[in-house]
Each structure stands twice: as structure tokens, then as C-alpha cells.
Design an enzyme around this catalytic site. Structure first.
Site, PDB file in Angstrom:
ATOM      1  N   GLU A 195       0.904  -1.205  -0.065  1.00 23.12           N
ATOM      2  CA  GLU A 195      -0.073   0.061  -0.002  1.00 23.12           C
ATOM      3  C   GLU A 195       0.659   1.292   0.000  1.00 23.12           C
ATOM      4  O   GLU A 195       0.588   2.407  -0.623  1.00 23.12           O
ATOM      5  CB  GLU A 195      -0.931   0.083   1.084  1.00 23.12           C
ATOM      6  CG  GLU A 195      -2.137  -1.106   0.962  1.00 23.12           C
ATOM      7  CD  GLU A 195      -1.893  -2.309   1.806  1.00 23.12           C
ATOM      8  OE1 GLU A 195      -0.554  -2.579   1.981  1.00 23.12           O
ATOM      9  OE2 GLU A 195      -2.591  -3.330   1.562  1.00 23.12           O
TER      10      GLU A 195
ATOM     11  N   PHE B 271     -11.843  -6.969  13.994  1.00 20.35           N
ATOM     12  CA  PHE B 271     -10.725  -7.552  13.233  1.00 20.35           C
ATOM     13  C   PHE B 271     -10.318  -6.359  12.148  1.00 20.35           C
ATOM     14  O   PHE B 271     -11.258  -5.912  11.474  1.00 20.35           O
ATOM     15  CB  PHE B 271     -11.039  -8.848  12.485  1.00 20.35           C
ATOM     16  CG  PHE B 271     -10.008  -9.290  11.733  1.00 20.35           C
ATOM     17  CD1 PHE B 271      -8.747  -9.638  12.173  1.00 20.35           C
ATOM     18  CD2 PHE B 271     -10.495  -9.506  10.321  1.00 20.35           C
ATOM     19  CE1 PHE B 271      -8.010 -10.299  11.190  1.00 20.35           C
ATOM     20  CE2 PHE B 271      -9.553  -9.878   9.459  1.00 20.35           C
ATOM     21  CZ  PHE B 271      -8.223 -10.276   9.835  1.00 20.35           C
ATOM     22  N   GLN B 272      -9.160  -6.116  11.932  1.00 19.27           N
ATOM     23  CA  GLN B 272      -8.597  -5.204  10.863  1.00 19.27           C
ATOM     24  C   GLN B 272      -9.183  -3.716  10.846  1.00 19.27           C
ATOM     25  O   GLN B 272      -9.430  -3.187  10.309  1.00 19.27           O
ATOM     26  CB  GLN B 272      -8.720  -5.681   9.530  1.00 19.27           C
ATOM     27  CG  GLN B 272      -7.847  -6.865   9.420  1.00 19.27           C
ATOM     28  CD  GLN B 272      -7.563  -7.325   7.916  1.00 19.27           C
ATOM     29  OE1 GLN B 272      -8.546  -7.318   7.034  1.00 19.27           O
ATOM     30  NE2 GLN B 272      -6.464  -7.852   7.575  1.00 19.27           N
TER      31      GLN B 272
ATOM     32  N   LYS C 193     -17.484  -0.603   5.734  1.00 22.55           N
ATOM     33  CA  LYS C 193     -17.965  -1.627   4.609  1.00 22.55           C
ATOM     34  C   LYS C 193     -19.428  -1.380   4.585  1.00 22.55           C
ATOM     35  O   LYS C 193     -20.063  -1.598   3.251  1.00 22.55           O
ATOM     36  CB  LYS C 193     -17.822  -2.869   5.193  1.00 22.55           C
ATOM     37  CG  LYS C 193     -17.710  -3.815   3.948  1.00 22.55           C
ATOM     38  CD  LYS C 193     -17.076  -5.204   4.243  1.00 22.55           C
ATOM     39  CE  LYS C 193     -17.360  -5.884   2.973  1.00 22.55           C
ATOM     40  NZ  LYS C 193     -16.904  -7.491   3.264  1.00 22.55           N
TER      41      LYS C 193
ATOM     42  N   MET D  97      24.626   8.736   2.060  1.00 22.28           N
ATOM     43  CA  MET D  97      24.411  10.014   2.449  1.00 22.28           C
ATOM     44  C   MET D  97      24.772   9.883   4.159  1.00 22.28           C
ATOM     45  O   MET D  97      25.383  10.802   4.524  1.00 22.28           O
ATOM     46  CB  MET D  97      23.169  10.523   2.288  1.00 22.28           C
ATOM     47  CG  MET D  97      23.219  11.863   2.908  1.00 22.28           C
ATOM     48  SD  MET D  97      24.002  13.127   2.178  1.00 22.28           S
ATOM     49  CE  MET D  97      23.531  13.750   0.669  1.00 22.28           C
TER      50      MET D  97
HETATM   51  C1  LIG Z   1      12.452   5.670   5.099  1.00 25.22           C
HETATM   52  C2  LIG Z   1      13.908   6.311   5.462  1.00 25.22           C
HETATM   53  N1  LIG Z   1      14.671   5.530   6.453  1.00 25.22           N
HETATM   54  C3  LIG Z   1      15.985   6.274   6.598  1.00 25.22           C
HETATM   55  C4  LIG Z   1      16.245   7.339   6.177  1.00 25.22           C
HETATM   56  C5  LIG Z   1      17.843   7.957   6.346  1.00 25.22           C
HETATM   57  N2  LIG Z   1      18.627   8.049   5.382  1.00 25.22           N
HETATM   58  C6  LIG Z   1      18.828   9.330   4.478  1.00 25.22           C
HETATM   59  S1  LIG Z   1      19.638   8.978   3.268  1.00 25.22           S
HETATM   60  C7  LIG Z   1      20.021   7.340   3.692  1.00 25.22           C
HETATM   61  C8  LIG Z   1      20.729   6.679   2.780  1.00 25.22           C
HETATM   62  C9  LIG Z   1      20.262   6.100   1.446  1.00 25.22           C
HETATM   63  O1  LIG Z   1      21.342   4.951   0.898  1.00 25.22           O
HETATM   64  P1  LIG Z   1      21.138   4.966  -0.601  1.00 25.22           P
HETATM   65  O2  LIG Z   1      19.608   4.628  -0.949  1.00 25.22           O
HETATM   66  O3  LIG Z   1      22.025   3.838  -0.922  1.00 25.22           O
HETATM   67  O4  LIG Z   1      21.516   6.130  -1.253  1.00 25.22           O
HETATM   68  P2  LIG Z   1      23.142   6.828  -1.561  1.00 25.22           P
HETATM   69  O5  LIG Z   1      22.969   8.101  -0.414  1.00 25.22           O
HETATM   70  O6  LIG Z   1      23.964   5.677  -1.061  1.00 25.22           O
HETATM   71  O7  LIG Z   1      22.835   7.467  -2.933  1.00 25.22           O
HETATM   72  C10 LIG Z   1      19.306   6.993   4.791  1.00 25.22           C
HETATM   73  C11 LIG Z   1      19.334   5.930   5.452  1.00 25.22           C
HETATM   74  C12 LIG Z   1      15.501   7.905   5.076  1.00 25.22           C
HETATM   75  N3  LIG Z   1      15.715   9.241   4.501  1.00 25.22           N
HETATM   76  N4  LIG Z   1      14.250   7.375   4.791  1.00 25.22           N
END
Ligand SMILES: Cc1ncc(C[n+]2csc(CCOP(=O)(O)OP(=O)(O)O)c2C)c(N)n1
Ligand SMILES: [Mg+2]
Lengths: 175, 564
Positions: free
Chosen positions: B50, B112-113, B162, B478
Site C-alpha cells: 500500500e 478485526f482489521q 463496509k 548519505m
Molecule cells: C525511510 C527512510 N529511512 C531512513 C532514512 C535516512 N537516510 C537518508 S539517506 C540514507 C541513505 C540512502 O542510501 P542509498 O539509497 O543507498 O542512497 P545513497 O545515499 O547511497 O545514494 C538514509 C538511510 C530516510 N531518508 N528514509
């Protein structure tokens, strides 16, 4: 700075939680909140007492206005107004204190609305200052319990809060 | 005519012009699911999760400007939408989310749900409804679409029990919406606009700082016109990219944490910031006390709460970006005389900004390894900048913002406000549904893509030839970059060990998969992938420890930039 804000809202379920959620979600402070239907049963008034610096109050007012179910928001700082609050106080009423309680209640134009062998329940209305003064005086006599409504407010004189469009900063000409 | 709630739902969607919905079934959706059986004019894209449905409807809305629609079941179906809703809320995207709910009689009984989805999503929706009576359904759907797309757009959730979808009543779709408590302001106050124009005429170093409001309101043409009329340099937020063509001579690039030197210096030296449809987010402003220290600020925004929220504004104008810009263009045109002195003295400022642009361009070191920035430049070249680009979150997102020169509005789909990893791929699917013939590319990270990778199934089932370019650096890059800079290179949690073989994974789903391991493969593989007509994963093994520069450390002022 303490502000009394009056919020006219659609009288629907869920509106109170939207308003309360807004305050908690954005870290605004609610000192008291009073809700009841208006003359028009489709509308309720919420009287909210809040505090904060100018910028915070500006956000409070704008954020309230932004809620879809909010019809109008009035900050009573902008208006000349009267406000009242009600307090119910249950005090120890012993032989030696009864006369004093009665005297106090009379001076503050309160009422005794319930009596038991050991207690009186008093009703006092007034503004914050008056209630505070009363409670300070009555405290040494032994307060067992206290319930306050929080204030409600209304503009002085002929001014009425109408359901006009929401006011907007820098908005349309007639705003 | 008498209809069931489910039939009313279908009719209402048709009247609203909904051609595509993103959905996932469950017990509580069955009345509606069944009513949609013979209505292929509403194309039903069944997703795998979803969250994917909501992101897809969001991507659909961002790319097309139409309201995106999703429909899911009660309980876990509803709670799975929350991240999608919050993402759309932060970026002001018009979507309507229909969640189904247990019978009205059971609500509150921990049935439920059952989940109180209206309660759960209250802080991240523009508005929400629980339909308690089938008689209210048509009106509520009408209001939901209107609220989602008007004013400052946003997600609206409608929860349909529903017994409401099975309930029967007369169907009449309301012609007009009448919500006394909701009247958005579109036309800015003329007096305020004139005041702003006067202020601009008196300025020597003006900067236009523009954001997503330009895209939402379709104000790109007006913005470019206005900027050109008065030769005002423009900086964009992430959400504003595409609002001004990437190569325009007045365009200084994105501002903020990973913004260009020119953009951040222009803000810092400016004597007048004209903010339009931007909200002074902390990633854009850096340390607020030192943001534009010499400037007066004009702020145009449709949402009064955005004005003076983070930064005190001198001239507020509540209104729609497009209508206000149009008015400004007119006034400047009519009052050319007033700008004589201004025009005579703007030259040095333009020189200064031009010098910054020239002396400190976005750049990266070419050293024989495969650089992610290079890949993005190639994607730009091979598509003539005409693709619709989605991004995930992290370095991949920032490099895309920097190195893909967005030429047109609605060609960048990115989670700006919430920064939701896993957004890009389903959003790209949604955009592909809106534009079946366009090339849609998700520039992904190896971490983010694994958050909604299951939607490969959706892309294959519905023949949506989305291209996912995975900038595979083996890291949550990042976060790793912050550990490198601020935590003595302790890469705790951020090394993505045990990554899947993305080429095999694509194959397992029936999609195409490619791998790129060196610079000289980039062009030929991308070219083939972009022309194969199939959903495609491209695993690009980029240099693992590349970082995004320039960078303004969190909490620092915009002038404190780490350049490389
Ligand atoms: C749902 C979610 N969880 C955690 C984060 C924290 N976060 C920001 S950037 C990042 C790393 C992203 O890794 P990747 O997709 O490999 O991208 P890269 O920076 O390596 O290009 C994380 C964990 C986030 N932005 N969103
Ligand atoms: Mg990565």
C-alpha cells in the site's frame, strides 16, 4: 504573553481532536480550553487560553485558521473584551471556620451550592485575578478539591464576532 | 436513481475525471473492488504494497498535475499508507486516499482489521473524513477532491466503512462545493504587490528564491518572464527545480546544504530576497540567523502559515504564485520609467553572480573510477533532458538535483520535505501511468531501492517500462558521508552488506537487468536500456566513497561551504 483566543468551528465530531492535535503537534501550549455550542447549533465556540511570544501567537492563529473545519479565529488581545471563569471549591467547613467561609463567599459574591456535615461547596465566578485572590484567602481554611472551567470571553459593547471570511495577512483587498 | 455506496464511489470518480487508481484489496474493499469489475475506463493498477500505491498516486500527481487516487483496505492496509501520505503532505501534493473501514457498528470495538486511520493520519493530511452514512458519500468525495487540489494542495483521506459501501441511497453528485470555513486566497493584495515592486526598484542585489509553489501553480513562464524583465538572478529549492530552465543565464542553481556556491553566495550577499512559493526550510536556509543577513524579504505564498514561520518577512503577500507573478509582470511593464535607476545599477550584481557561477561550478574529480555524477550527466545527455526523473533519497537525490539540468516543471519527482527512501520507484511507476509514452527514470540508491523493490511486480504486470538506475555504492551513502565528516569515519550500520544481485532480481521478476562497471559501458548500456521497452533495473557500480559537495554542514550558515 497570555492570550485568550476564540475559535468558531463546525460542530462536528473530530474537530476538537484536530485543534488539540495542532497544539500538541506544534508544541503550542494550552492553558485551558472550553468548548460548547453557539446560538447556531452547527457551530461551536472553543475558547483557548494560550501563551507565547508574538511570533508563536501569530503561528497559533494562522495554523488554527488553516484547519478546514475552523470558521473563524479571534485573538482577544485585538479587542476590548470581558471574560469570566467559574470555579467550584469544596472546603472543610468546621464549627470554627464556617462563619469565615460564609463571609468570604459573600464578599466575593459567590454561592454555597452544596452542604455536608463537614464541607461546603462554593461557586465563584470572575476573572483570573479575582479567582486567584479568593483562592488565596480561602486556602488556609482547607481546600479539599477544586475544579475550574477555564475562562470564556466576549467582546465588549455592540461588537459581535461574525462569520465573515477568515482574516488573512497580506491577503485579498477587503480581507 | 438508487445506488449502493460502492456504485456511488465509481460514479463519483468518473465525474471527477479519474482515469487511474492505485489499489490493493482486502475484505473491507470488496464492495468497491467488485463494483469496479466492469469499469475498465478507470484503469486499476494493483500494487504490491500500500505504501507503493500512495507513492504511485503521488508520482502521478506530481508529473501530471492531476489529483492522484489510491484505494486500500482497512487496518494494516490503511496503516501501510502512512509514509506515503506524510510524504505527499510535506510536499503539498494533491492526492486522495480512500481507505476502507470495518462496519460503522464495529468502529471502536477493536474489530478485526480495525485501525483509527483518520486519527493516525490527522497530523499529516490536509483534511480527512470518516463517512458515517452513505448519504454523505457523494458530497464528501466531491469535497475531498476539491480540498486536495485547491489552495495549498495536499493529501485528503476518506475512510469508507463496509456498510457504507454496501448501503443504498439516491445518487446525485453535487455540482458545487460549499465549505464556509475554507476559502483559499489566490489573488495577492494589490497594495502589497505594489509595495514589493517598489522595494525591488530600490534594490541593488535582488535574488528570486523560488520553490515548489512555482511548479504547483504552473508559474514557470511567468517566473522566467519576470526574472528576465528585471534581470534578477534566480535560485531554486529542490522542489522548485525545473521552474526555471537549468541552463538559463539568470539561473544560479539550487541553494542550501548541497546547493551551488553561486546560489548560496547570492543569498548571503543579497539586499532583497523575493521568495515565491518556497517555505524557508532548514535544508535551504542553513543557520536561520545568518540567512540573507543584508536583505529585506518579500514572501509570496498561498499558505499564510508559511509566512514569517522560520524567518521574519518584511513584505508578505498571501496568494497563488502564478497570479501574483502575473500581476508583477504587468506592473513592471506599465511602470518601466520607475526602473530606470534600477536598470542602470544592476550590472555589477549580475557580474558578481556570473563570476561565482564561472569560478565555482558544480564539479567532481574524474579519476578513472566510475563516478555517480558522470552517470547522471550521461542520463541527461542521452535523454536530451526530456525524461521524467524520479529520485530516491540520499546522495543519489542530491547528485540528481545538481547534475541533471531540469528544463521543465514536473520533470523532477523527489521527496523533498520528508526525504522518504523508497519513494522514487513507485512514484516513477505513477508517472509512467500518467505518461505511458514518456521515458521515466528513477535515479536510485542501492539502499533506497530495496525499500519498495517489490513494485517491480507491478511494473511488469502493467507493462510500465520504468528505468531504475541504481547508483550502487554499497553504502547508505548519505549517512556514510556524515559519518565520514562528523563521526571519524565509523561506518556503523551504513555498509550495505548482503545486497542482492540486482540483475538476477530483475530477471526473477521478468524485468530487464543490466550491470555497468566502468565509464565506457555507461553510454551503450543506458542507450539500450532506454530503448528496450521494458521495466528495467540498471545496477551501476559506482565509486563507493564518493561524497556530495559542496556541503553546508547542518546548522552552519550558507557561506560556510565545504567545496570539495
Ligand atoms: C525511510 C527512510 N529511512 C531512513 C532514512 C535516512 N537516510 C537518508 S539517506 C540514507 C541513505 C540512502 O542510501 P542509498 O539509497 O543507498 O542512497 P545513497 O545515499 O547511497 O545514494 C538514509 C538511510 C530516510 N531518508 N528514509
Ligand atoms: Mg547507496
Amino acid at each position: 504573553m497570555r492570550h485568550i483566543i476564540s475559535v468558531l468551528v463546525e460542530n462536528e465530531f473530530g474537530v476538537l481532536s484536530r485543534v488539540a492535535g495542532l497544539f500538541s503537534g506544534r508544541g503550542f501550549n494550552i492553558e485551558s480550553l472550553c468548548v460548547a455550542e453557539t446560538l447556531d447549533p452547527t457551530i461551536s465556540t472553543m475558547t483557548i487560553v494560550t501563551s507565547g511570544n508574538e511570533a508563536i501567537i501569530e503561528q497559533v492563529l494562522k495554523q488554527l485558521n488553516k484547519l478546514i473545519n475552523v470558521i473563524k479565529v479571534v485573538d482577544f488581545k485585538e479587542l476590548d473584551y470581558v471574560s469570566r471563569e467559574m470555579v467550584l471549591v469544596k472546603v472543610n467547613a468546621e464549627e470554627r471556620t464556617r462563619a469565615e467561609i460564609l463571609r468570604m463567599t459573600e464578599i466575593f459574591r459567590g454561592k454555597i451550592i452544596d452542604v455536608s456535615p463537614k464541607t461546603y461547596t462554593l461557586l465563584i465566578t470572575g476573572d483570573d485575578e479575582k479567582l486567584r485572590a479568593f483562592l488565596t484567602l480561602i486556602k488556609p481554611l482547607g481546600i479539599k478539591e477544586l475544579v475550574r472551567t477555564g475562562p470564556i470571553a466576549i467582546a465588549r459593547g455592540e461588537k459581535v464576532i461574525k462569520l465573515k471570511d477568515k482574516p488573512l495577512e497580506g491577503g485579498e483587498e477587503d480581507g | 436513481m438508487k445506488k449502493t455506496g460502492a456504485q456511488i464511489f465509481v460514479e463519483a470518480l468518473k465525474i471527477e475525471g479519474v482515469e487511474n487508481i492505485f489499489c490493493y484489496p482486502g475484505g473491507a474493499t470488496l464492495n468497491i473492488t467488485d463494483a469496479l469489475t466492469d469499469h475498465s475506463e478507470i484503469h486499476q493498477i494493483v500494487v504490491r504494497h500500500e505504501q507503493g500505491a500512495v507513492h504511485a498516486s503521488d508520482g502521478y500527481a506530481r508529473a501530471s498535475g492531476k489529483v492522484g487516487v489510491s484505494l486500500v483496505t482497512s487496518g494494516p492496509g490503511a496503516t501501510n499508507t502512512v509514509t506515503g501520505i506524510a510524504t505527499a503532505y510535506m510536499d503539498s501534493i494533491p492526492i486522495v486516499i480512500f481507505t476502507c473501514q470495518v462496519n460503522t457498528m464495529l468502529i471502536g470495538n477493536d474489530a478485526f482489521q480495525e485501525a483509527d486511520i483518520v486519527g493516525i493520519t490527522r497530523p499529516c493530511t490536509k483534511h480527512s473524513y470518516l463517512v458515517k452514512d452513505v448519504k454523505d458519500l457523494a458530497r464528501i468525495i466531491k469535497e475531498a477532491f476539491y480540498i486536495a487540489r485547491s489552495g495549498r494542495p495536499g493529501p485528503v483521506l476518506v475512510d469508507i466503512p463496509k456498510d457504507v459501501s454496501s448501503g443504498i441511497c439516491d445518487f446525485k453528485y453535487p455540482e458545487k462545493v460549499n465549505i464556509r470555513s475554507y476559502q483559499p486566497t489566490y489573488n495577492g493584495h494589490l497594495g502589497q504587490i505594489k509595495k514589493a515592486i517598489k522595494q525591488i526598484a530600490a534594490s541593488k542585489k535582488p535574488v528570486l528564491y523560488t520553490g515548489g509553489g512555482i511548479i504547483t501553480s504552473g508559474a514557470s513562464a511567468e517566473l522566467v518572464k519576470f526574472a528576465e524583465q528585471l534581470s534578477i538572478p534566480v535560485v531554486n529549492t529542490l522542489m522548485g527545480l525545473g521552474g526555471v530552465p537549468g541552463g538559463h543565464k539568470l539561473f544560479l542553481g539550487m541553494l542550501g546544504m548541497h546547493g551551488t556556491y553561486a546560489a548560496n553566495m547570492a543569498i548571503t550577499s543579497s539586499d532583497l530576497i523575493i521568495a515565491i512559493g518556497a517555505r524557508f526550510d532548514d535544508r535551504a536556509t542553513g543557520k536561520v540567523d545568518e540567512f540573507a543577513p543584508h536583505a529585506k524579504i518579500i514572501h509570496v505564498d498561498i499558505d499564510p502559515t508559511s509566512i514569517s514561520k522560520n524567518i521574519k518577512v518584511d513584505i508578505p503577500i498571501v496568494g497563488d504564485s502564478r497570479s501574483v507573478l502575473k500581476k508583477m509582470v504587468e506592473i513592471v511593464e506599465a511602470e518601466k520609467e520607475e526602473f530606470k535607476a534600477y536598470k542602470a545599477s544592476i550590472g555589477p550584481w549580475l557580474n558578481e553572480t556570473e563570476q561565482w557561477k564561472k569560478n565555482f561550478p558544480l564539479t567532481y574529480v574524474r579519476n578513472g573510477t566510475l563516478k555517480p555524477q558522470y552517470v547522471i550527466e550521461k542520463v541527461f545527455e542521452l535523454t536530451d533532458g526530456k525524461a521524467i526523473i524520479a529520485t530516491e533519497v540520499g546522495q543519489n537525490q542530491m547528485w540528481t538535483a545538481q547534475f541533471f539540468k531540469f528544463l521543465k516543471p514536473r520533470t523532477l519527482l523527489t521527496s523533498g520535505g520528508l526525504g522518504t527512501m523508497g519513494f522514487g520507484f513507485p512514484a516513477a511507476i505513477g508517472a509512467q501511468v500518467a505518461f505511458p509514452k514518456s521515458l521515466v527514470v528513477d535515479i536510485a540508491g542501492d539502499g533506497s531501492i530495496q525499500m519498495n523493490i517489490q513494485e517491480l511486480g507491478t511494473a511488469v504486470q502493467f507493462n510500465l517500462p520504468v528505468k531504475v538506475v541504481i547508483l550502487n555504492n554499497g553504502y547508505l551513502g548519505m549517512v556514510r558521508q556524515w559519518q565520514e565528516l562528523f563521526y571519524e569515519k565509523r561506518y556503523t550500520w551504513t555498509c550495505l552488506e548482503c545486497a542482492p544481485d540486482f540483475v538476477k532480481l530483475a530477471d526473477a521478476y521478468g524485468a530487464a537487468g543490466y550491470r555497468i562497471e566502468s565509464e565506457d559501458e555507461v553510454e551503450s548500456v543506458l542507450r539500450e536500456a532506454f530503448h528496450n521497452g521494458r521495466p528495467t533495473l540498471i545496477d551501476v557500480k559506482v565509486n563507493p566513497e564518493e561524497s556530495v559537495y559542496p556541503m553546508v554542514p547542518a546548522g552552519a550558515s550558507l557561506k560556510e561551504m565545504l567545496l570539495v
